[in-house]
Design a protein around this motif. Structure first.
Motif, mmCIF file in Angstrom:
data_model
loop_
_atom_site.group_PDB
_atom_site.id
_atom_site.type_symbol
_atom_site.label_atom_id
_atom_site.label_comp_id
_atom_site.label_asym_id
_atom_site.label_seq_id
_atom_site.Cartn_x
_atom_site.Cartn_y
_atom_site.Cartn_z
ATOM 1 N N HIS A 112 74.938 16.554 76.569
ATOM 2 C CA HIS A 112 74.349 15.657 77.575
ATOM 3 C C HIS A 112 75.231 15.691 78.816
ATOM 4 O O HIS A 112 76.435 15.485 78.735
ATOM 5 N N ALA A 166 75.170 13.784 82.169
ATOM 6 C CA ALA A 166 74.560 12.705 82.948
ATOM 7 C C ALA A 166 74.944 12.754 84.421
ATOM 8 O O ALA A 166 74.500 11.908 85.200
ATOM 9 N N THR A 175 71.166 16.688 82.625
ATOM 10 C CA THR A 175 70.072 16.318 81.722
ATOM 11 C C THR A 175 69.831 14.815 81.795
ATOM 12 O O THR A 175 70.737 14.046 82.101
ATOM 13 N N SER A 176 68.611 14.428 81.515
ATOM 14 C CA SER A 176 68.288 13.001 81.472
ATOM 15 C C SER A 176 68.426 12.451 80.061
ATOM 16 O O SER A 176 68.631 11.245 79.867
ATOM 17 N N THR A 177 68.306 13.343 79.069
ATOM 18 C CA THR A 177 68.480 12.964 77.659
ATOM 19 C C THR A 177 69.247 14.092 76.955
ATOM 20 O O THR A 177 69.318 15.213 77.468
ATOM 21 N N GLU A 185 70.141 17.280 74.831
ATOM 22 C CA GLU A 185 69.367 18.488 74.550
ATOM 23 C C GLU A 185 70.125 19.386 73.588
ATOM 24 O O GLU A 185 71.354 19.330 73.504
#
Length: 237
Positions: free
Chosen positions: A109, A111, A140-142, A144
């Motif tokens: 992740h 952010a 990334t938003s979530t 992965e």
């Protein structure tokens, strides 16, 4: 010098100055100056000069301490700003549900607003270290999946299982297909299938008692960092 001593010196200085000024006032109200007045006046001048020197030293020390504190605060602020982006990036392993079961997979992740560069994932498998390079990982938003490193780790675990259980590495499909004799090719394919099955069974048996920890080294474009398996982040350059 702490506050207690600064207060003590300050109050003592004020008291001494008041006493000296009182003596001077007494002397000036008398017409003819007594002998003691000249001696006291000289001593008072020296004492006031000494007090001024001590006060200047105290003030200088306070300024030095203030500057040191400000320097430490600025350094801490700069370090915090530098680690801000890095603190928003992490790699770890967790259970990932599939259609048939749940298996452990590698996630990342980021952010932050920018990619992380020169990413190297460090796997620690039962005392063995394996590294897999991911190059660049985007924001990334979530969380992965990190598929490339997961596949590389799978290969490494198979390699450890082969060594642990004394298994044989099978020929590849291409090597078997290159055998000209049809009978020998069929035999080689059967052997390959059996060896693959044995390796997969060995890997599954090996995984049951396996312990995998994950660390990651990376660059935010300005500094390089390492996040240890316990989550601790440290700058490496």
């Amino acid at each position: 010098m702490n506050k207690k001593w600064r207060w003590t010196i300050g109050i003592s200085s004020v008291v001494i100055v008041l006493v000296v000024l009182t003596i001077i006032k007494i002397g000036t109200t008398q017409g003819a100056k007594p002998d003691w007045y000249s001696a006291w006046a000289s001593a008072a001048s020296s004492l006031i000069a000494l007090i001024a020197l001590v006060a200047a030293a105290v003030a200088a020390n306070a300024t030095i301490q203030t500057n040191k504190t400000q320097t430490r605060q600025l350094a801490k602020l700069e370090e915090t700003q530098q680690s801000d982006r890095a603190s928003k990036f992490a790699v770890w392993r967790a259970l990932h549900p599939t259609r048939d079961s749940q298996i452990y997979r590698t996630f990342f992740h980021n952010a932050g607003p920018l990619p992380m560069y020169d990413v190297i994932i460090h796997y620690f498998v039962n005392g063995h270290e394996y590294t897999s390079k991911e190059e660049t990982l985007p924001p990334t938003s979530t969380p992965e999946l990190v598929k490339k490193s997961d596949n590389n780790l799978e290969w490494f675990i198979k390699k450890l299982a082969i060594e642990e259980y004394g298994l044989y590495q099978p020929k590849t499909k291409e090597e078997v297909a290159a055998i000209a004799d049809l009978k020998k090719r069929a035999e080689a394919e059967n052997v390959r299938i059996e060896l693959v099955r044995a390796i997969n069974e060995g890997k599954n048996r090996y995984v049951k008692d396996i312990r995998i920890e994950t660390g990651v080294s990376f660059s935010d474009g300005e500094n390089t960092w390492y996040r240890a398996p316990n989550g601790r982040l440290e700058r490496t350059s």
